[in-house]
Design a protein around this motif. Structure first.
Motif, PDB file in Angstrom:
ATOM      1  N   ASP A 186      58.817  27.866  49.772  1.00 55.20           N
ATOM      2  CA  ASP A 186      59.391  28.992  49.028  1.00 55.20           C
ATOM      3  C   ASP A 186      60.172  28.503  47.815  1.00 55.20           C
ATOM      4  OD1 ASP A 186      60.266  31.896  48.814  1.00 55.20           O
ATOM      5  OD2 ASP A 186      62.202  30.867  48.982  1.00 55.20           O
ATOM      6  N   ALA A 187      60.924  27.436  47.973  1.00 53.66           N
ATOM      7  CA  ALA A 187      61.676  26.883  46.843  1.00 53.66           C
ATOM      8  C   ALA A 187      60.730  26.372  45.764  1.00 53.66           C
ATOM      9  CB  ALA A 187      62.594  25.758  47.318  1.00 53.66           C
ATOM     10  N   MET A 188      59.622  25.753  46.170  1.00 56.13           N
ATOM     11  CA  MET A 188      58.642  25.249  45.224  1.00 56.13           C
ATOM     12  C   MET A 188      57.978  26.383  44.445  1.00 56.13           C
ATOM     13  SD  MET A 188      58.495  21.928  45.299  1.00 56.13           S
ATOM     14  CE  MET A 188      58.849  20.494  46.328  1.00 56.13           C
ATOM     15  N   ARG A 189      57.689  27.485  45.128  1.00 60.05           N
ATOM     16  CA  ARG A 189      57.034  28.620  44.457  1.00 60.05           C
ATOM     17  C   ARG A 189      57.886  29.139  43.311  1.00 60.05           C
ATOM     18  NH1 ARG A 189      55.421  30.091  49.694  1.00 60.05           N
ATOM     19  NH2 ARG A 189      57.253  31.426  49.934  1.00 60.05           N
ATOM     20  N   ASP A 190      59.166  29.273  43.540  1.00 57.56           N
ATOM     21  CA  ASP A 190      60.046  29.737  42.464  1.00 57.56           C
ATOM     22  C   ASP A 190      60.027  28.773  41.293  1.00 57.56           C
ATOM     23  OD1 ASP A 190      63.072  31.571  43.288  1.00 57.56           O
ATOM     24  OD2 ASP A 190      60.997  32.207  43.110  1.00 57.56           O
ATOM     25  N   ASP A 191      60.072  27.480  41.603  1.00 52.59           N
ATOM     26  CA  ASP A 191      60.098  26.486  40.550  1.00 52.59           C
ATOM     27  C   ASP A 191      58.789  26.485  39.763  1.00 52.59           C
ATOM     28  OD1 ASP A 191      61.452  24.090  39.324  1.00 52.59           O
ATOM     29  OD2 ASP A 191      59.607  23.146  40.020  1.00 52.59           O
ATOM     30  N   ALA A 192      57.637  26.629  40.455  1.00 52.63           N
ATOM     31  CA  ALA A 192      56.336  26.625  39.784  1.00 52.63           C
ATOM     32  C   ALA A 192      56.179  27.830  38.874  1.00 52.63           C
ATOM     33  CB  ALA A 192      55.220  26.597  40.830  1.00 52.63           C
ATOM     34  N   ALA A 193      56.786  28.951  39.247  1.00 52.86           N
ATOM     35  CA  ALA A 193      56.661  30.162  38.435  1.00 52.86           C
ATOM     36  C   ALA A 193      57.556  30.126  37.209  1.00 52.86           C
ATOM     37  CB  ALA A 193      57.011  31.388  39.282  1.00 52.86           C
ATOM     38  N   GLY A 194      58.461  29.168  37.173  1.00 48.72           N
ATOM     39  CA  GLY A 194      59.368  29.065  36.025  1.00 48.72           C
ATOM     40  C   GLY A 194      60.585  29.943  36.207  1.00 48.72           C
ATOM     41  N   GLY A 195      61.714  29.446  35.779  1.00 49.37           N
ATOM     42  CA  GLY A 195      62.934  30.251  35.853  1.00 49.37           C
ATOM     43  C   GLY A 195      63.485  30.401  37.247  1.00 49.37           C
ATOM     44  N   GLY A 196      63.045  29.572  38.199  1.00 48.32           N
ATOM     45  CA  GLY A 196      63.510  29.680  39.568  1.00 48.32           C
ATOM     46  C   GLY A 196      64.940  29.201  39.714  1.00 48.32           C
ATOM     47  N   ALA A 197      65.545  29.570  40.839  1.00 49.28           N
ATOM     48  CA  ALA A 197      66.931  29.200  41.070  1.00 49.28           C
ATOM     49  C   ALA A 197      67.081  27.745  41.485  1.00 49.28           C
ATOM     50  CB  ALA A 197      67.528  30.112  42.150  1.00 49.28           C
ATOM     51  N   ALA A 198      65.994  27.127  41.969  1.00 45.40           N
ATOM     52  CA  ALA A 198      66.064  25.754  42.466  1.00 45.40           C
ATOM     53  C   ALA A 198      66.058  24.770  41.307  1.00 45.40           C
ATOM     54  CB  ALA A 198      64.890  25.474  43.402  1.00 45.40           C
ATOM     55  N   THR A 199      67.032  23.881  41.286  1.00 50.14           N
ATOM     56  CA  THR A 199      67.073  22.838  40.272  1.00 50.14           C
ATOM     57  C   THR A 199      66.244  21.645  40.748  1.00 50.14           C
ATOM     58  OG1 THR A 199      69.025  21.777  41.225  1.00 50.14           O
ATOM     59  CG2 THR A 199      69.395  23.567  39.645  1.00 50.14           C
ATOM     60  N   ALA A 200      66.049  20.697  39.855  1.00 48.44           N
ATOM     61  CA  ALA A 200      65.306  19.489  40.230  1.00 48.44           C
ATOM     62  C   ALA A 200      66.030  18.756  41.356  1.00 48.44           C
ATOM     63  CB  ALA A 200      65.145  18.581  39.018  1.00 48.44           C
ATOM     64  N   HIS A 201      67.361  18.757  41.302  1.00 50.40           N
ATOM     65  CA  HIS A 201      68.139  18.106  42.357  1.00 50.40           C
ATOM     66  C   HIS A 201      67.947  18.821  43.694  1.00 50.40           C
ATOM     67  CE1 HIS A 201      71.405  15.966  44.320  1.00 50.40           C
ATOM     68  NE2 HIS A 201      71.921  17.133  44.684  1.00 50.40           N
ATOM     69  N   ASP A 202      67.933  20.174  43.648  1.00 49.18           N
ATOM     70  CA  ASP A 202      67.711  20.946  44.872  1.00 49.18           C
ATOM     71  C   ASP A 202      66.358  20.607  45.490  1.00 49.18           C
ATOM     72  OD1 ASP A 202      70.138  22.318  44.708  1.00 49.18           O
ATOM     73  OD2 ASP A 202      69.275  23.877  43.432  1.00 49.18           O
ATOM     74  N   LEU A 203      65.334  20.606  44.659  1.00 43.55           N
ATOM     75  CA  LEU A 203      63.989  20.333  45.160  1.00 43.55           C
ATOM     76  C   LEU A 203      63.894  18.922  45.730  1.00 43.55           C
ATOM     77  CD1 LEU A 203      61.850  22.009  42.349  1.00 43.55           C
ATOM     78  CD2 LEU A 203      62.324  22.886  44.629  1.00 43.55           C
ATOM     79  N   ALA A 204      64.509  17.964  45.061  1.00 36.18           N
ATOM     80  CA  ALA A 204      64.474  16.592  45.558  1.00 36.18           C
ATOM     81  C   ALA A 204      65.198  16.487  46.902  1.00 36.18           C
ATOM     82  CB  ALA A 204      65.111  15.657  44.534  1.00 36.18           C
ATOM     83  N   SER A 205      66.316  17.182  47.016  1.00 32.62           N
ATOM     84  CA  SER A 205      67.066  17.159  48.273  1.00 32.62           C
ATOM     85  C   SER A 205      66.267  17.798  49.406  1.00 32.62           C
ATOM     86  CB  SER A 205      68.401  17.884  48.112  1.00 32.62           C
ATOM     87  OG  SER A 205      69.208  17.252  47.137  1.00 32.62           O
ATOM     88  N   LEU A 206      65.619  18.925  49.099  1.00 36.51           N
ATOM     89  CA  LEU A 206      64.803  19.602  50.115  1.00 36.51           C
ATOM     90  C   LEU A 206      63.652  18.717  50.579  1.00 36.51           C
ATOM     91  CD1 LEU A 206      64.676  23.202  48.591  1.00 36.51           C
ATOM     92  CD2 LEU A 206      65.736  22.567  50.762  1.00 36.51           C
ATOM     93  N   GLU A 207      62.980  18.085  49.633  1.00 39.46           N
ATOM     94  CA  GLU A 207      61.843  17.230  49.983  1.00 39.46           C
ATOM     95  C   GLU A 207      62.292  16.021  50.802  1.00 39.46           C
ATOM     96  OE1 GLU A 207      60.232  16.641  46.014  1.00 39.46           O
ATOM     97  OE2 GLU A 207      58.463  17.808  46.588  1.00 39.46           O
ATOM     98  N   ALA A 208      63.438  15.466  50.457  1.00 38.30           N
ATOM     99  CA  ALA A 208      63.949  14.309  51.197  1.00 38.30           C
ATOM    100  C   ALA A 208      64.306  14.688  52.631  1.00 38.30           C
ATOM    101  CB  ALA A 208      65.169  13.732  50.484  1.00 38.30           C
ATOM    102  N   GLU A 209      64.965  15.843  52.808  1.00 35.91           N
ATOM    103  CA  GLU A 209      65.316  16.288  54.160  1.00 35.91           C
ATOM    104  C   GLU A 209      64.064  16.598  54.971  1.00 35.91           C
ATOM    105  OE1 GLU A 209      68.100  16.228  55.606  1.00 35.91           O
ATOM    106  OE2 GLU A 209      69.493  15.911  53.956  1.00 35.91           O
ATOM    107  N   LEU A 210      63.062  17.198  54.323  1.00 33.98           N
ATOM    108  CA  LEU A 210      61.814  17.509  55.020  1.00 33.98           C
ATOM    109  C   LEU A 210      61.116  16.235  55.474  1.00 33.98           C
ATOM    110  CD1 LEU A 210      59.664  19.478  56.013  1.00 33.98           C
ATOM    111  CD2 LEU A 210      58.665  19.429  53.704  1.00 33.98           C
TER     112      LEU A 210
END
Length: 586
Positions: free
Chosen positions: A234-258
């Motif tokens: 879900d976080a990735m979808r927002d980022d791919a669509a542009g203008g999402g709330a997830a920052t690059a740091h957020d996405l990196a943190s999510l991927e690392a925890e996953l």
């Protein structure tokens, strides 16, 4: 208690691994909810102001939006709707919009709303306004929708004010009761996984021997991974669509925890020797910091670390120091005891959730010589009588043994401790709660004598009060941070409201996974208002047969003496006839 055997060690390894799963899932959910809750809050506000029944703006009829929402009293008739339950029209619109995303029935939502109103933990400010507290306010709104399980008494408390500071069970409950958040994660398949992940948390938290079967771990791990992947997607979808709330740091943190979560979930992947050594060094460093914070000297810490490195798993599991009342703390056991087994069984059933309550809970006391409760005292219990029930109005299951002085309340509690202590791996705390000062002194005794903590002496009265408050908070934090389970007995708690006002009763957001047992002369209304104990185990005087047995054994100094059944039957018959005649005369 010492645990041993290859089967237990394998199960314990999976139990430890399950907590690592939950830690990574909590980190994922905290990041994701911080991103999603503001949008959900905006959705609720929009529905409240632009819905069919909200065509015109409505102002609040109270100035302070941080005041608890006031409910209509008496409650409106069933079927009137959620909005009809609030006095303020603007608040009613907000709450009706909030209820629109609740997964349960309207009646359940109203029950939660009334509970929050009574605790003053929900207000219009949670849903209106903007600023730095927007995420925290949105999170508190989401908390208002979760069920009783895992809900803190004060959702606005600092330790529960944001997803990052919450227990994983709270985060899972927020998702389990919000349809909009569930839809973002993919709907029904993820909802089923949410419930399975929540079950994992409860199973591991309340399992008395700290083990988990391979089948249970595999099923839970699959559920946790499903939820985690949905969150990241879900976080990735927002980022791919542009203008999402997830920052690059957020996405990196999510991927690392996953990635870490998936690694832990893979049973077949074992740690290398170097990885185990690194983990051990990290654990030792954390242990040393904790000891330093508690004033433990370097030499003692070095000795303990050496013992840990050379010890086996089964040996290490028995090294934890836990509180337990020493000699002279609990009341002395009467020499003559009659009728205690049924009362102890009733206490156990109410704390553990058995259908067999050992009696009706109010008929007859349990006494011995000198007015103390008693019975032969059952055999020690080493396994829970039923599946643990850590649910209800309080996170710590709270029960009371109530009645007049001398009917045996304290000794029933004492016999329960003696027969069920093995179930409380976090320890048993016995507090003289006859007044605030004695209760504070008891907590100090537990910290110094039973836990071995170093407590600084204070000379001034104000300093002593402040030190006591800090000590009690530290003790409650000790219970909160530990694994289950603990038992806290507040003996002679005749004024429970004063104890709670003084901060001497653990609150829902402080202690988890424990049982709280009171002995008290207070009435049902007092216990209900102070600690929400709706059905205390109320002791009365002994039935004639047991009372006669006590007197006979004391008179003859014979603990095995039994009364003549014919004499007792005749007395009971005469008493019944007298009561009947009294009713006629009356």
């Amino acid at each position: 208690r010492t645990f041993s055997g290859e089967a237990w060690e394998a199960g314990h390894a999976l139990w430890l691994r399950s907590w690592a799963l939950q830690r990574h899932l909590q980190a994922l959910l905290a990041i994701w909810l911080r991103l999603r809750l503001p949008a959900w809050r905006e959705r609720v506000e929009k529905r409240a102001t632009t819905g069919k029944k909200a065509s015109a703006p409505v102002d609040h009829d109270h100035d302070d939006l941080y005041d608890a929402m006031a409910l209509v009293d008496p409650a409106p008739p069933a079927g009137s709707g959620v909005a009809a339950s609030l006095r303020c029209a603007a608040c009613s619109r907000l709450v009706a919009a909030l209820a629109g995303d609740y997964t349960g029935k309207a009646a359940a939502f109203l029950q939660q709303l009334r509970m929050h109103a009574a605790r003053r933990t929900f207000c219009a400010a949670n849903l209106e306004g903007a600023g730095a507290d927007a995420v925290e306010d949105a999170y508190r709104c989401a908390l208002a929708m979760v069920g009783r399980t895992g809900l803190p008494s004060d959702a606005a408390h600092a330790a529960r004010s944001s997803p990052a500071d919450a227990d994983v069970s709270l985060l899972l409950n927020v998702l389990k009761f919000c349809t909009w958040l569930q839809a973002r994660l993919g709907g029904k398949p993820v909802v089923a996984a949410l419930h399975a992940a929540s079950l994992l948390r409860n199973t591991t938290a309340h399992d008395w021997c700290h083990t988990l079967s391979a089948a249970d771990f595999a099923a839970a791990a699959e559920a946790v991974v499903t939820v985690a992947r949905a969150v990241v997607a879900d976080a990735m979808r927002d980022d791919a669509a542009g203008g999402g709330a997830a920052t690059a740091h957020d996405l990196a943190s999510l991927e690392a925890e996953l990635a870490e979560l998936e690694r832990v979930a893979d049973e077949g992947r074992s740690l290398s020797a170097s990885q185990r050594e690194e983990a051990l060094r990290e654990a030792e460093a954390a242990f040393r910091r904790d000891c330093e914070d508690n004033g433990v000297g370097d030499a003692a810490v070095d000795a303990m670390v050496a013992a840990f490195r050379s010890g086996t798993m089964s040996a290490l599991m028995s090294t934890s120091r836990v509180p337990y009342p020493g000699a002279g703390v609990m009341p002395a056991r009467p020499a003559t005891l009659v009728g205690v087994e049924a009362r102890v069984a009733a206490v156990a059933s109410r704390l553990w959730g058995s259908d067999d309550d050992g009696g009706d809970g109010s008929d007859g006391g349990a006494a011995g010589s000198g007015g103390a409760a008693g019975g032969a005292g059952g055999a020690a219990v080493s396994t829970p009588p039923t599946t643990p029930r850590f649910t209800g109005g309080r996170v710590a299951v709270t029960q009371a043994v109530a009645g007049l002085g001398g009917v045996g309340k304290s000794t029933v509690a004492r016999e329960y401790v003696l027969t069920h202590a093995a179930l409380y791996t976090r320890g048993v705390l016995w507090v003289d709660a006859s007044d605030v000062d004695r209760a504070a002194a008891s907590y100090r005794r537990i910290a110094v004598d039973e836990l071995g903590w170093e407590v600084e002496e204070k000379k001034e009265e104000d300093e002593e009060t402040d030190a006591t408050t800090k000590l009690v908070r530290k003790l409650f934090d000790y219970l909160r941070r530990g694994k289950p389970r603990w038992l806290l007995v507040l003996d002679n708690a005749d004024d429970p409201a004063a104890l709670e006002a003084a901060g001497l009763v653990p609150s829902d957001d402080t202690c988890h996974n424990g049982h709280l047992l009171l002995t008290s002369r207070a009435g049902d209304t007092v216990l209900e208002r102070a600690l929400r104990i709706s059905a205390p185990l109320r002791l009365s005087t002994l039935p004639l047969r047991q009372a006669a047995t006590v007197l006979l054994r004391v008179a003859r100094n014979d603990k095995d003496a039994e009364v003549d059944e014919a004499v007792v039957a005749a007395r009971e018959s005469a008493a019944t006839a007298y009561d009947a005649d009294s009713e006629v005369v009356g």
